[in-house]
Scaffold this motif. Sequence first.
Motif, PDB file in Angstrom:
ATOM      1  N   THR A 159      33.161  52.551  40.347  1.00  0.00           N
ATOM      2  CA  THR A 159      33.312  52.467  41.795  1.00  0.00           C
ATOM      3  C   THR A 159      32.292  51.450  42.269  1.00  0.00           C
ATOM      4  OG1 THR A 159      33.977  54.782  41.957  1.00  0.00           O
ATOM      5  CG2 THR A 159      33.197  53.728  43.979  1.00  0.00           C
ATOM      6  N   SER A 160      32.689  50.565  43.167  1.00  0.00           N
ATOM      7  CA  SER A 160      31.781  49.525  43.648  1.00  0.00           C
ATOM      8  C   SER A 160      31.623  49.624  45.157  1.00  0.00           C
ATOM      9  CB  SER A 160      32.312  48.133  43.281  1.00  0.00           C
ATOM     10  OG  SER A 160      32.403  47.986  41.877  1.00  0.00           O
ATOM     11  N   VAL A 161      30.371  49.548  45.599  1.00  0.00           N
ATOM     12  CA  VAL A 161      30.051  49.513  47.029  1.00  0.00           C
ATOM     13  C   VAL A 161      29.370  48.185  47.289  1.00  0.00           C
ATOM     14  CG1 VAL A 161      28.879  50.635  48.952  1.00  0.00           C
ATOM     15  CG2 VAL A 161      29.739  52.005  47.051  1.00  0.00           C
ATOM     16  N   LEU A 162      29.977  47.379  48.156  1.00  0.00           N
ATOM     17  CA  LEU A 162      29.584  45.995  48.329  1.00  0.00           C
ATOM     18  C   LEU A 162      29.112  45.754  49.758  1.00  0.00           C
ATOM     19  CD1 LEU A 162      29.780  43.091  46.989  1.00  0.00           C
ATOM     20  CD2 LEU A 162      32.078  42.982  47.950  1.00  0.00           C
ATOM     21  N   VAL A 163      27.856  45.329  49.908  1.00  0.00           N
ATOM     22  CA  VAL A 163      27.336  44.892  51.202  1.00  0.00           C
ATOM     23  C   VAL A 163      27.386  43.381  51.219  1.00  0.00           C
ATOM     24  CG1 VAL A 163      25.181  44.573  52.483  1.00  0.00           C
ATOM     25  CG2 VAL A 163      25.880  46.855  51.782  1.00  0.00           C
ATOM     26  N   SER A 164      28.071  42.805  52.211  1.00  0.00           N
ATOM     27  CA  SER A 164      28.221  41.352  52.212  1.00  0.00           C
ATOM     28  C   SER A 164      28.535  40.833  53.610  1.00  0.00           C
ATOM     29  CB  SER A 164      29.343  40.936  51.259  1.00  0.00           C
ATOM     30  OG  SER A 164      29.533  39.533  51.277  1.00  0.00           O
ATOM     31  N   HIS A 165      28.098  39.570  53.859  1.00  0.00           N
ATOM     32  CA  HIS A 165      28.501  38.844  55.061  1.00  0.00           C
ATOM     33  C   HIS A 165      29.657  37.893  54.768  1.00  0.00           C
ATOM     34  CE1 HIS A 165      24.306  39.784  56.531  1.00  0.00           C
ATOM     35  NE2 HIS A 165      25.023  40.045  57.601  1.00  0.00           N
ATOM     36  N   ASP A 166      30.006  37.747  53.503  1.00  0.00           N
ATOM     37  CA  ASP A 166      31.025  36.775  53.107  1.00  0.00           C
ATOM     38  C   ASP A 166      32.405  37.403  53.250  1.00  0.00           C
ATOM     39  OD1 ASP A 166      29.441  34.352  51.868  1.00  0.00           O
ATOM     40  OD2 ASP A 166      28.445  36.172  51.165  1.00  0.00           O
ATOM     41  N   ILE A 167      33.029  37.176  54.383  1.00  0.00           N
ATOM     42  CA  ILE A 167      34.260  37.880  54.745  1.00  0.00           C
ATOM     43  C   ILE A 167      35.388  37.591  53.774  1.00  0.00           C
ATOM     44  CG2 ILE A 167      36.024  38.142  56.531  1.00  0.00           C
ATOM     45  CD1 ILE A 167      33.818  37.397  58.563  1.00  0.00           C
ATOM     46  N   ASP A 168      35.625  36.311  53.477  1.00  0.00           N
ATOM     47  CA  ASP A 168      36.763  35.958  52.629  1.00  0.00           C
ATOM     48  C   ASP A 168      36.611  36.527  51.224  1.00  0.00           C
ATOM     49  OD1 ASP A 168      37.912  34.613  54.736  1.00  0.00           O
ATOM     50  OD2 ASP A 168      37.183  32.634  54.105  1.00  0.00           O
ATOM     51  N   GLU A 169      35.417  36.377  50.639  1.00  0.00           N
ATOM     52  CA  GLU A 169      35.200  36.825  49.272  1.00  0.00           C
ATOM     53  C   GLU A 169      35.280  38.348  49.177  1.00  0.00           C
ATOM     54  OE1 GLU A 169      34.279  32.823  49.577  1.00  0.00           O
ATOM     55  OE2 GLU A 169      33.378  34.449  50.765  1.00  0.00           O
ATOM     56  N   ALA A 170      34.598  39.033  50.089  1.00  0.00           N
ATOM     57  CA  ALA A 170      34.618  40.497  50.061  1.00  0.00           C
ATOM     58  C   ALA A 170      36.017  41.031  50.341  1.00  0.00           C
ATOM     59  CB  ALA A 170      33.622  41.058  51.066  1.00  0.00           C
ATOM     60  N   SER A 171      36.717  40.417  51.286  1.00  0.00           N
ATOM     61  CA  SER A 171      38.066  40.881  51.620  1.00  0.00           C
ATOM     62  C   SER A 171      39.018  40.731  50.447  1.00  0.00           C
ATOM     63  CB  SER A 171      38.606  40.093  52.822  1.00  0.00           C
ATOM     64  OG  SER A 171      37.830  40.337  53.974  1.00  0.00           O
ATOM     65  N   ALA A 172      38.832  39.676  49.646  1.00  0.00           N
ATOM     66  CA  ALA A 172      39.745  39.395  48.538  1.00  0.00           C
ATOM     67  C   ALA A 172      39.731  40.479  47.475  1.00  0.00           C
ATOM     68  CB  ALA A 172      39.396  38.041  47.915  1.00  0.00           C
ATOM     69  N   ILE A 173      38.607  41.200  47.334  1.00  0.00           N
ATOM     70  CA  ILE A 173      38.503  42.185  46.248  1.00  0.00           C
ATOM     71  C   ILE A 173      38.340  43.618  46.740  1.00  0.00           C
ATOM     72  CG2 ILE A 173      37.592  40.565  44.543  1.00  0.00           C
ATOM     73  CD1 ILE A 173      34.784  41.628  45.169  1.00  0.00           C
ATOM     74  N   SER A 174      38.280  43.819  48.053  1.00  0.00           N
ATOM     75  CA  SER A 174      37.998  45.156  48.579  1.00  0.00           C
ATOM     76  C   SER A 174      39.278  45.962  48.790  1.00  0.00           C
ATOM     77  CB  SER A 174      37.242  45.066  49.908  1.00  0.00           C
ATOM     78  OG  SER A 174      35.970  44.502  49.727  1.00  0.00           O
ATOM     79  N   ASP A 175      39.221  47.217  48.402  1.00  0.00           N
ATOM     80  CA  ASP A 175      40.308  48.142  48.706  1.00  0.00           C
ATOM     81  C   ASP A 175      40.162  48.701  50.117  1.00  0.00           C
ATOM     82  OD1 ASP A 175      41.531  48.216  45.994  1.00  0.00           O
ATOM     83  OD2 ASP A 175      39.583  49.051  45.450  1.00  0.00           O
ATOM     84  N   HIS A 176      38.915  48.809  50.568  1.00  0.00           N
ATOM     85  CA  HIS A 176      38.651  49.381  51.885  1.00  0.00           C
ATOM     86  C   HIS A 176      37.391  48.736  52.440  1.00  0.00           C
ATOM     87  CE1 HIS A 176      39.811  52.563  54.730  1.00  0.00           C
ATOM     88  NE2 HIS A 176      38.519  52.693  55.003  1.00  0.00           N
ATOM     89  N   ILE A 177      37.360  48.540  53.756  1.00  0.00           N
ATOM     90  CA  ILE A 177      36.220  47.908  54.413  1.00  0.00           C
ATOM     91  C   ILE A 177      35.789  48.775  55.594  1.00  0.00           C
ATOM     92  CG2 ILE A 177      35.426  45.887  55.718  1.00  0.00           C
ATOM     93  CD1 ILE A 177      37.556  44.255  54.194  1.00  0.00           C
ATOM     94  N   TYR A 178      34.479  48.969  55.712  1.00  0.00           N
ATOM     95  CA  TYR A 178      33.894  49.614  56.891  1.00  0.00           C
ATOM     96  C   TYR A 178      33.118  48.549  57.670  1.00  0.00           C
ATOM     97  CZ  TYR A 178      34.829  54.367  55.186  1.00  0.00           C
ATOM     98  OH  TYR A 178      35.434  55.527  54.764  1.00  0.00           O
ATOM     99  N   LEU A 179      33.372  48.447  58.963  1.00  0.00           N
ATOM    100  CA  LEU A 179      32.611  47.560  59.835  1.00  0.00           C
ATOM    101  C   LEU A 179      31.619  48.394  60.643  1.00  0.00           C
ATOM    102  CD1 LEU A 179      35.283  45.069  61.277  1.00  0.00           C
ATOM    103  CD2 LEU A 179      33.780  44.778  59.302  1.00  0.00           C
TER     104      LEU A 179
END
Length: 275
Positions: free
Chosen positions: A198-218
């Motif tokens: 399971t991966s939890v990713l903190v990032s400002h890079d919207i395109d990169e994080a969005s490409a691999i994320s199953d779910h996003i919390y803002l």
Amino acid sequence: MSENNNDIIVRIRNLSFSRGSRKIFDNIDIDIRRGSVTSIMGPSGTGKTTLLRLIGGQLRPDAGQIFFDGEEVTGASRRRLYQLRKRMGMLFQNGALLTDMNVYDNVAFPLREHTDLPESMVRDLVLMKLEAVGLRGARRLMPAELSGGMARRVALARAIALDPMMIMYDEPFTGQDPISMGVLVRLIRDINDSLGLTSVLVSHDIDEASAISDHIYLLSGGKVVAEGGAEELRNSGSEWAQQFMQGLPDGPVPFHYPAASFRDDLLAGNEGETQ
């Protein structure tokens, strides 16, 4: 206290946390699904890295509960936290490699520190982890000889050395050139899926994080202001989601820091005067 829900590896309920008079989190709920890549995103200063530290037990909340794999982190003893952390990997923003050790010894360090494995088995495991990130041939290099992207990949190999259940990534793409960033994006997704993590990713890079994320919390203003898949957020009616996902300069997060009217400021006199 524990909660039984095999689909959720991290459950956060009614979490509040402050630094001095500043409220970082105000009664938030978050679920991290097992086997997923979940991104925590939002404007700077919203406590994204702080959230990772709360999950790992380095910080204690003012109120609320955090469960990891059904076991409560909040209130756990130091001894129990050490045991829980063995099931969590962490990729720090700067990689945090030990500068006086070569690549091989950096990856071997957690195995030597937390297990009694013979050195022959440590060697096999280190080579396996370095092969997974494409750096088996760099094992004799020192951290100072690595590029920024290579250093992050070595740090990732070290983070998976103990075969954790979950890895937390703190701004993994910061300062990376496009090629290194592309490699890290692919590695995070591939390693998550191939190792069943399971991966939890903190990032400002919207395109990169969005490409691999199953779910996003803002996150913003101490609250979860939007959540969902990348496409769901892009098409959301939420002004928060639209501003952040599209990189708009103004919106719910204002461009201007709060201040008196510009006219009043101009007429107020010398800057050095007591206001």
